[in-house]
Motif scaffolding. Structure first.
Motif, mmCIF file in Angstrom:
data_model
loop_
_atom_site.group_PDB
_atom_site.id
_atom_site.type_symbol
_atom_site.label_atom_id
_atom_site.label_comp_id
_atom_site.label_asym_id
_atom_site.label_seq_id
_atom_site.Cartn_x
_atom_site.Cartn_y
_atom_site.Cartn_z
ATOM 1 N N ILE A 427 0.856 -1.187 0.000
ATOM 2 C CA ILE A 427 0.000 0.000 0.000
ATOM 3 C C ILE A 427 0.891 1.236 0.000
ATOM 4 C CG2 ILE A 427 -1.814 1.240 1.247
ATOM 5 C CD1 ILE A 427 -2.637 -1.520 2.415
ATOM 6 N N GLY A 428 0.614 2.112 -0.961
ATOM 7 C CA GLY A 428 1.482 3.257 -1.165
ATOM 8 C C GLY A 428 2.513 2.972 -2.236
ATOM 9 N N ALA A 429 2.262 1.953 -3.057
ATOM 10 C CA ALA A 429 3.194 1.567 -4.124
ATOM 11 C C ALA A 429 2.418 1.362 -5.418
ATOM 12 C CB ALA A 429 3.930 0.290 -3.748
ATOM 13 N N GLU A 430 3.088 1.594 -6.519
ATOM 14 C CA GLU A 430 2.460 1.424 -7.829
ATOM 15 C C GLU A 430 3.053 0.264 -8.606
ATOM 16 O OE1 GLU A 430 1.941 5.002 -10.078
ATOM 17 O OE2 GLU A 430 1.722 6.239 -8.280
ATOM 18 N N LYS A 431 4.134 -0.318 -8.104
ATOM 19 C CA LYS A 431 4.737 -1.485 -8.746
ATOM 20 C C LYS A 431 5.249 -2.419 -7.660
ATOM 21 C CE LYS A 431 9.238 0.758 -9.363
ATOM 22 N NZ LYS A 431 10.289 1.149 -10.330
ATOM 23 N N LYS A 432 5.637 -3.603 -8.072
ATOM 24 C CA LYS A 432 6.128 -4.613 -7.135
ATOM 25 C C LYS A 432 7.281 -4.051 -6.315
ATOM 26 C CE LYS A 432 7.483 -9.513 -7.124
ATOM 27 N NZ LYS A 432 7.818 -10.658 -8.007
ATOM 28 N N THR A 433 7.199 -4.196 -5.017
ATOM 29 C CA THR A 433 8.188 -3.600 -4.115
ATOM 30 C C THR A 433 9.300 -4.591 -3.775
ATOM 31 O OG1 THR A 433 6.927 -4.295 -2.177
ATOM 32 C CG2 THR A 433 6.446 -2.094 -3.069
ATOM 33 N N THR A 434 10.367 -4.061 -3.236
ATOM 34 C CA THR A 434 11.453 -4.905 -2.738
ATOM 35 C C THR A 434 10.940 -5.854 -1.665
ATOM 36 O OG1 THR A 434 13.103 -3.199 -3.209
ATOM 37 C CG2 THR A 434 13.697 -4.856 -1.569
ATOM 38 N N PHE A 435 10.027 -5.386 -0.851
ATOM 39 C CA PHE A 435 9.407 -6.221 0.187
ATOM 40 C C PHE A 435 8.758 -7.446 -0.454
ATOM 41 C CE2 PHE A 435 5.520 -6.668 3.057
ATOM 42 C CZ PHE A 435 6.193 -7.364 4.044
ATOM 43 N N GLN A 436 7.990 -7.225 -1.507
ATOM 44 C CA GLN A 436 7.304 -8.326 -2.164
ATOM 45 C C GLN A 436 8.281 -9.270 -2.856
ATOM 46 O OE1 GLN A 436 4.552 -5.768 -4.407
ATOM 47 N NE2 GLN A 436 2.867 -6.636 -3.214
ATOM 48 N N GLU A 437 9.286 -8.708 -3.494
ATOM 49 C CA GLU A 437 10.289 -9.558 -4.146
ATOM 50 C C GLU A 437 10.968 -10.469 -3.139
ATOM 51 O OE1 GLU A 437 12.889 -6.838 -6.034
ATOM 52 O OE2 GLU A 437 11.550 -6.441 -7.738
ATOM 53 N N ASN A 438 11.261 -9.952 -1.960
ATOM 54 C CA ASN A 438 11.932 -10.756 -0.948
ATOM 55 C C ASN A 438 10.999 -11.747 -0.271
ATOM 56 O OD1 ASN A 438 14.972 -9.782 -0.134
ATOM 57 N ND2 ASN A 438 13.825 -8.214 -1.232
ATOM 58 N N LEU A 439 9.734 -11.411 -0.139
ATOM 59 C CA LEU A 439 8.772 -12.407 0.337
ATOM 60 C C LEU A 439 8.763 -13.602 -0.605
ATOM 61 C CD1 LEU A 439 5.746 -10.092 1.286
ATOM 62 C CD2 LEU A 439 7.173 -11.376 2.899
ATOM 63 N N GLY A 440 8.881 -13.326 -1.897
ATOM 64 C CA GLY A 440 8.827 -14.377 -2.898
ATOM 65 C C GLY A 440 9.992 -15.342 -2.865
ATOM 66 N N TRP A 441 11.070 -15.004 -2.176
ATOM 67 C CA TRP A 441 12.174 -15.947 -2.048
ATOM 68 C C TRP A 441 11.796 -17.131 -1.164
ATOM 69 C CZ3 TRP A 441 15.811 -16.167 -5.388
ATOM 70 C CH2 TRP A 441 16.353 -15.029 -5.964
ATOM 71 N N TYR A 442 10.733 -17.001 -0.391
ATOM 72 C CA TYR A 442 10.393 -18.042 0.579
ATOM 73 C C TYR A 442 9.337 -19.029 0.099
ATOM 74 C CZ TYR A 442 13.255 -15.666 4.008
ATOM 75 O OH TYR A 442 14.332 -15.123 4.674
ATOM 76 N N THR A 443 8.392 -18.571 -0.691
ATOM 77 C CA THR A 443 7.338 -19.461 -1.163
ATOM 78 C C THR A 443 6.544 -18.749 -2.248
ATOM 79 O OG1 THR A 443 5.557 -20.948 -0.439
ATOM 80 C CG2 THR A 443 5.580 -18.727 0.509
ATOM 81 N N LYS A 444 5.532 -19.408 -2.762
ATOM 82 C CA LYS A 444 4.696 -18.800 -3.795
ATOM 83 C C LYS A 444 3.768 -17.774 -3.151
ATOM 84 C CE LYS A 444 1.550 -19.906 -7.618
ATOM 85 N NZ LYS A 444 0.736 -18.699 -7.427
ATOM 86 N N ILE A 445 3.797 -16.575 -3.673
ATOM 87 C CA ILE A 445 2.962 -15.492 -3.159
ATOM 88 C C ILE A 445 2.430 -14.690 -4.341
ATOM 89 C CG2 ILE A 445 2.916 -13.374 -1.759
ATOM 90 C CD1 ILE A 445 5.125 -14.545 -0.050
ATOM 91 N N ASP A 446 1.165 -14.327 -4.293
ATOM 92 C CA ASP A 446 0.576 -13.459 -5.309
ATOM 93 C C ASP A 446 0.611 -12.022 -4.804
ATOM 94 O OD1 ASP A 446 -0.024 -15.594 -7.037
ATOM 95 O OD2 ASP A 446 -1.870 -16.019 -5.931
ATOM 96 N N HIS A 447 1.034 -11.113 -5.668
ATOM 97 C CA HIS A 447 1.319 -9.744 -5.236
ATOM 98 C C HIS A 447 0.337 -8.744 -5.838
ATOM 99 C CE1 HIS A 447 5.037 -11.300 -3.609
ATOM 100 N NE2 HIS A 447 5.393 -11.757 -4.791
ATOM 101 N N PHE A 448 -0.059 -7.782 -4.987
ATOM 102 C CA PHE A 448 -0.942 -6.693 -5.409
ATOM 103 C C PHE A 448 -0.380 -5.375 -4.885
ATOM 104 C CE2 PHE A 448 -3.373 -10.561 -4.628
ATOM 105 C CZ PHE A 448 -4.022 -10.743 -5.834
ATOM 106 N N GLN A 449 -0.805 -4.274 -5.493
ATOM 107 C CA GLN A 449 -0.394 -2.942 -5.049
ATOM 108 C C GLN A 449 -1.599 -2.004 -5.039
ATOM 109 O OE1 GLN A 449 1.407 -4.244 -7.974
ATOM 110 N NE2 GLN A 449 2.728 -5.329 -6.535
#
Length: 982
Positions: A427-449
Motif C-alpha cells: 500500500i502506497g506503491a504502484e509497482k512490485k516492491t522490494t518487500f514483495q520480491e523478498n517475500l517471494g524468495w520463501y514461497t509462492k505469493i501473489d502480489h498486489f499494489q
C-alpha cells in the motif's frame, strides 16, 4: 575489513557496558590535554588577535557546487583565516579533493565537520546511510551502535573531516515534533543517554570529535527552529530531570562537544533570547552547573530561530559572548570577526576568553591529528566507503531494530507453507516492491499494489481478490525521503487498511514512522504488526525475512503511539527457522575475499567458454551470504542469467527426488537399505539384480553397468526409428513428448525396465558410478506410498519447503524465458534442448526420473539442501530423522576404496590434488553431488556450509569439457573455506 575478532568483540562489549549508567567521576574530553601543548603554543604565537577569533568560525562548504563557490571558500581561508568548514551536500571524492585544496592554502590546518547523524549518506551521494536514530532506539544491543560509531568515524576521516555534529540526544516526547522526531533515539531519557553514549564512544575512540545536540533539549517542540524560534514552557525541574538528562550523562562519559539549540526557554532564561545566545543557559548551566569543559558549538547560525531580529555578524558576536566556542555556518565572516573585536574593545568579553576558546579549537585539531596533516588520496574512495563491513553493520542494525508489536498465536514466523495461500499487498506503491520480491524468495505469493490515492473501484477489486487467500501480508509504504510523522493515504485507502486489519491472519509491516500508527484505525487489532521505521530497501528485505523466520526479532518500540502502543512494547519471535539473506560477515566470512575469488573464477570459466553463465549460492549457518548470477543463457544471445532462473539439475536429481522420499519411507519402516530391487518390484525377481541390497546399489558398488543408451535401442540398422517407438504427432498411444515432432509410445517405460533387468553385471564388486537403479525409484516410491510420485514429493517436501521452482517438467508452470537452455542435441532429438530434461533416458521416462529431470533455481534447491545440512529439519519442521541422515551421508564401504555414501557423493578418501572431486578443505563429513549439465551441490556439517553451483556447461555440446579441466566448481568451493579463514 574483517569482522571483529572475539577478543575485540569482548572488549567492545565491556566498553559499551562500562558506559552504561554506573557511577563514576566525570570524564573530561580527551582533547583538553592538548590545550597547552607545544604545537598549540606554537600556533598561538603565530596567530594575530583577529586570527584567533577566526579560528572560532566554521563556514558552510559544498562539494556539489561550482567553481565560484570554491573561490569564495578559498578567499575566506586566505583572507579571514577561518578555523574550519562544515560540509554539506556533494560527493565523497569531490569533498576530499576540495578539502585537500582548502588545507593547502590554510596556514593553520582546517577543522572539517559534517552532519552525519546516520552516516555520510545524510549528506553525500553514493555513501552508506545507517538507520535513523529512532530505529536505533529500538535496538537492545548497544554494542552495535558502538560499532556503527566506529565505522561512521572511519568514513568521516576517509573523506578528510574530523568532527561529526552527532549524536542527537534530544528526548522526543512530542509526536508532532517536526524537526527531531525520527532523528531521536526515543522518549525514554535513560535509553536515549545509553545509546547516545555508545554511538559517541564508537566515534571518539576513532578520534572523531562528536557533538551532542541540541542542548538543552529540542525534543518537546512543535516548531522547526530552521523556520522560527520554538518555545518550551516546562519548569526548570522538568527540564533538569528530563530534557537535560542525556546531556549530563554524555558529559559525564567524556563527550568532546555539545551543540546548543535555538530555543526560547523562559524557565532557563526569561529574557526570551534564543538559547544559543543565552549566557545563563550556556555559561550558567552548561559550563558551570553541568561542568562541561569541552567544545561548545552553536547550531547553524543561518537558521531563522536565531537570525530573526539579529544581523549576521552581530548574532555571531552574541553567541561568542554567551559562551559558545565554535560558530557553525557563520554567514558574514568579516563582520563576525569585527563584531567580536568590538566586544573585546568594549570589555564585554576579554581577549583571554577568546584565547581560551582558540586553544580549545587548536587542541581538537591536534587530538584529531591535524598537527601532522597529510593530504588524502581519492583513489578507490567510493569502494572503501561502501565496504563490506559497513554493509554488514548496516544490515545488523536494521535487523535488530525491527519491532514486532503484535504476534497473535505466534503467527510469525509462518509455518506449514503447504497449507498457506498467501497474498501480499503493498500500500502506497504502484509497482512490485522490494518487500514483495523478498517475500517471494520463501514461497509462492501473489502480489498486489494500491497507490496512496487508489480509487474505490481499485480498492474493491483488490478486496475481492484477497478473499481467495488465508494469509494476507500488507506492507505500508512511504517513499518520501524521510520517515516523517505524516500520512499520505486517502481516506478510502485508510478505511481499507482498517478493514483488513480486523481480518484474521493479516500481517502488517509498517515502513513508516511509528507515530503514524496512531492515525490508522484498527491497526492494533491486526494479528501481526511489525514496525520497520523507514522505507529503505534494506528494511523491506529484512521485514520479509523476519516474517518467514530468517531471524528472531527483539526490537522494542522507542516511543509511545497514543493509546495503541507504548514505549518498550515489542514481542520477541520464537526462533530462526529458515534462511536469512545477509552479509558474509554475519556468518564469519570475508565478503571481499569471497566475491573477488568467485568473480574471477567465474569470469575465467566464461572467458574460456567453459560455461556461458551460471549462478553461485553460498549459505553458512543457515544464512545465504552470497547469491549471484553470471553471464548469459547462451554464448550467442543477450539474455542475462538471473538468480531466479531455473536450471536442469541433471544428476543432482538423484539426491533431490526419490532419495528424500525413500529416507522418509525408511523412517516409517517401509523401506530398508538391506532389501533389493526385487523386494519392491517383483518384476526383478530371478534377475541378476535380485537380492542386491540397496546399500550397495546406492553406494555404486552393485556391479551395475554405468548407463544404457536407451534411445539407441529404438533405432533400426538403417538409422530409422522402430515403428512402435515414435510418431511425429501425439496420440493416446503416443503421448510422451520427446520433441516437437517426436512422440514416444505410452508403454515404452516397460522396455526401459526390461533393458535394465537384462543388462549384464560388471565383473568386480567395486565402486563404479551407475544411474540405472534410479530409473526404477519413482515406481518404488509410488508402490510404497500409494501416491503419485510427483504429488508425493510436492506434498511431503517441495511445497512444505517453499521450493516452488523445484520440480519436473518446468514448462507446465513457468515461462520458458526463466529456464536456461542446455545442449543442442544432434544425435537424438535433433533440436536445441530448452525447457525439457537434457538426459535422453529421463525424457523417455516422460521427463520424470530419479536419475535426472528436476529443474530448480538456486534458492529453492538450497532449501532442500539446507534441510539435509540440518540433518532433516527446516522451517521448524522435521522431514527426516537425524539418525537416518547420519547413516545415509556417511561413507559406506571405505574398506573397498569406495568414498560413496547412500546415493550422496563424498570427498575422495585421500586428497588427490587440484583435480580432486572437492575442495581440499572439505571435511570428511561433507556430502553432495554433481550433475552432467555442470551443476554441483555440496554440504559440510563441520562448517555448516552449503554450496550450490548451477550452470549449463553442455551448451552447445556435451563435448565441452572445459569446466572439468578448469575444475571451476571445486576451486570456487575452496574459496568458501578460505574466506572463513581470511
Amino acid at each position: 575489513m574483517r569482522l571483529f575478532s572475539l577478543k575485540k568483540l569482548f572488549l567492545t562489549t565491556i566498553v559499551c557496558c562500562g558506559i552504561q549508567f554506573s557511577s563514576y567521576a566525570q570524564q573530561q574530553p580527551e582533547f583538553l590535554e592538548y590545550t597547552n601543548s607545544k604545537w598549540v603554543d606554537s600556533v598561538m604565537q603565530k596567530l594575530s588577535p583577529n586570527e584567533r577569533i577566526a579560528q572560532l568560525i566554521m563556514v558552510a562548504a559544498y562539494s556539489n557546487r561550482d567553481s565560484k563557490h570554491k573561490e569564495e571558500i578559498l578567499k575566506l581561508i586566505k583572507e579571514q583565516k577561518i578555523g574550519g568548514l562544515i560540509f554539506f551536500q556533494g560527493t565523497a571524492k569531490k569533498q576530499v579533493q576540495l578539502m585537500n585544496d582548502y588545507q593547502l592554502v590554510s596556514e593553520v590546518p582546517l577543522l572539517g565537520a559534517i552532519d552525519a547523524e546516520w552516516g555520510l549518506g545524510m549528506r553525500l551521494d553514493n555513501t552508506i546511510s545507517f538507520p535513523y536514530q529512532m530505529a536505533l532506539g529500538a535496538i537492545q544491543d548497544d554494542t552495535l551502535l558502538y560499532k556503527m560509531g566506529e565505522e561512521v568515524a572511519r568514513q568521516i576521516k576517509r573523506t578528510g573531516l574530523h568532527m561529526n555534529f552527532a549524536p542527537v540526544v534530544d528526548v522526543n516526547n512530542n509526536p508532532n515534533n517536526p524537526v527531531i522526531n525520527y532523528r531521536s533515539f526515543g522518549e525514554d531519557k535513560e535509553k536515549v543517554a545509553e545509546k547516545g553514549i555508545a554511538y559517541m564512544k564508537g566515534m571518539q575512540d576513532q578520534k572523531i570529535l562528536t557533538s551532542a545536540k541540541h542542548f538543552p533539549g529540542h525534543g518537546d517542540t512543535d516548531t522547526d527552529s530552521h523556520k522560527a524560534l520554538p518555545q518550551i514552557n516546562h519548569p526548570f525541574s522538568r527540564l533538569d530531570s528530563l530534557e537535560m538528562y542525556p546531556f549530563k550523562k554524555l558529559i559525564d562519559a567524556g563527550i568532546g562537544g555539545v551543540m546548543v539549540a535555538h530555543l526560547n526557554i523562559p524557565a532557563l532564561d526569561s529574557s526570551g533570547v534564543p538559547s544559543t545566545l543565552s549566557k545563563k543557559i550556556i555559561s550558567g548551566i552548561l559550563k558551570e552547573k553541568l561542568g562541561f569543559k569541552g567544545l561548545i558549538v552553536t547550531d547553524a547560525m543561518n537558521m531563522k530561530g536565531v537570525t530573526t531580529g539579529n544581523e549576521p555578524g552581530v548574532v555571531d558576536k552574541k553567541a561568542i559572548i554567551a559562551g559558545n566556542d565554535l560558530l557553525e555556518f557563520t554567514e558574514d565572516v568579516p563582520k563576525a570577526i569585527a563584531e567580536v573585536r568590538k566586544a573585546i574593545n568594549q570589555g564585554v568579553i576579554s581577549q583571554k576568553d577568546i584565547d581560551e576558546k582558540c586553544r580549545k579549537v587548536l587542541a581538537v585539531k591536534q587530538w584529531v591529528g591535524l598537527h601532522k596533516y597529510e593530504a588524502l588520496k581519492t583513489a578507490n574512495i567510493d569502494k572503501e566507503l561502501n565496504n563490506s563491513y559497513a554493509k554488514y553493520i548496516q544490515q545488523k542494525l536494521v535487523e535488530k531494530s525491527l519491532t514486532v508489536l503484535k504476534n497473535e498465536q505466534e503467527m510469525i514466523p509462518l509455518r506449514r507453507l503447504d497449507t498457506l495461500k498467501i497474498a501480499s499487498i503493498s500500500i502506497g506503491a504502484e509497482k512490485k516492491t522490494t518487500f514483495q520480491e523478498n517475500l517471494g524468495w520463501y514461497t509462492k505469493i501473489d502480489h498486489f499494489q494500491l497507490k496512496n490515492e487508489a480509487s474505490a473501484s481499485q480498492i474493491s477489486a483488490v478486496k475481492e481478490k484477497l478473499k481467495n487467500y488465508n494469509v494476507v501480508i500488507a506492507g505500508l509504504h512511504d517513499h518520501s525521503k524521510y520517515p516523517r510523522n505524516s500520512i499520505q493515504y486517502s481516506n478510502a485507502v485508510l478505511k481499507f487498511i482498517a478493514e483488513i486489519a480486523q481480518n484474521e491472519h493479516t500481517i502488517f509491516s509498517i515502513f513508516k514512522n511509528p507515530y503514524t500508527l496512531n492515525k490508522i484505525d484498527n491497526i492494533e487489532e491486526a494479528s501481526v504488526v511489525i514496525e520497520a521505521y523507514q522505507d529503505s530497501e534494506l528494511s523491506q528485505q529484512k521485514a520479509a525475512q523476519l516474517i518467514f523466520g530468517g531471524f528472531k526479532a527483539d526490537g522494542k518500540l522507542p516511543v509511545s503511539v497514543g493509546d495503541k502502543f507504548k514505549a518498550g512494547d515489542g514481542v520477541e519471535t520464537s526462533e530462526k527457522i529458515r534462511f536469512s539473506y545477509t552479509a558474509p560477515e554475519d556468518a564469519g566470512m570475508n565478503a571481499d575475499f569471497l566475491q573477488n575469488g568467485i568473480d574471477s573464477l567465474m569470469q575465467q570459466a566464461m572467458d574460456l567458454k567453459a560455461i556461458p553463465g551460471g549462478v553461485v549460492l553460498i549459505a553458512k549457518d543457515e544464512k545465504i551470504v552470497f547469491q549471484k548470477a553470471y553471464g548469459l543463457h547462451k554464448y550467442s544471445d543477450t539474455v542475462k542469467t538471473q538468480a531466479s532462473d531455473l536450471f536442469d539439475l541433471a544428476s543432482v536429481t538423484k539426491i533431490s527426488s526419490a532419495l528424500p522420499a525413500l529416507m522418509k519411507l525408511h523412517d516409517e519402516g517401509k523401506f530398508s537399505l538391506e532389501d533389493g530391487i526385487d523386494d519392491y518390484l517383483p518384476y526383478f525377481k530371478n534377475s541378476n539384480k535380485a537380492d542386491v541390497p540397496f546399500r550397495q546399489i546406492f553406494a555404486h558398488q552393485a556391479r551395475f553397468k554405468p548407463w544404457i543408451a536407451f534411445w539407441q535401442n529404438t533405432l533400426r540398422k538403417n538409422g530409422s526409428y522402430k515403428w512402435n517407438t515414435f510418431k511425429k504427432d501425439s496420440s493416446a498411444r503416443f503421448p510422451i513428448k520427446i520433441s516437437n515432432d517426436m512422440w514416444l509410445h505410452r508403454n515404452y517405460k516397460k522396455k526401459i525396465y526390461k533393458a535394465i533387468k537384462k543388462s549384464p553385471l560388471e565383473e568386480k564388486a567395486e565402486y563404479k558410478y551407475s544411474g540405472l537403479a534410479f530409473y526404477l525409484l519413482p515406481q518404488i516410491v509410488e508402490n510404497l506410498s500409494n501416491e503419485d510420485y510427483r504429488t508425493y514429493l510436492n506434498e511431503n517436501f517441495y511445497s512444505k519447503l517453499g521450493a516452488t521452482t523445484l520440480g519436473y517438467r518446468p514448462t507446465e508452470e513457468f515461462d520458458i524465458s526463466r529456464i536456461v537452455p542446455t545442449e543442442s542435441d544432434f544425435n537424438f532429438r535433433h533440436e536445441p534442448i530448452h525447457g525439457s530434461v537434457h538426459d535422453e533416458g529421463a525424457i523417455m521416462m516422460d521427463g520424470v526420473s530419479a536419475n535426472a529431470g528436476l529443474f530448480s533455481n538456486a534458492n529453492d534447491l538450497a532449501k532442500l539442501m539446507q534441510m539435509y545440512l540440518n540433518m532433516g529439519e527446516y522451517g521448524g519442521e522435521r522431514y527426516i530423522e537425524e539418525t537416518t541422515f547420519k547413516e545415509w551421508t556417511k561413507t559406506q564401504f571405505p574398506e573397498n576404496n569406495n568414498r560413496r555414501a547412500i546415493a550422496f557423493d563424498k570427498p575422495n578418501l585421500k586428497y588427490t590434488g587440484p583435480g580432486n572431486n572437492t575442495a581440499k578443505d572439505a571435511s570428511a563429513a561433507s556430502f553432495g553431488h554433481t550433475g552432467f549439465t555442470g551443476t554441483m551441490v555440496w554440504m559440510d556439517p563441520a562448517k555448516e556450509l552449503l554450496f550450490v553451483f548451477l550452470s549449463n556447461r553442455v551448451l552447445p555440446t556435451r563435448d565441452n569439457q572445459r569446466l572439468y579441466s578448469l575444475n571451476t566448481r571445486t576451486q570456487i568451493q575452496q574459496v568458501l573455506y578460505d574466506s572463513i579463514d581470511n
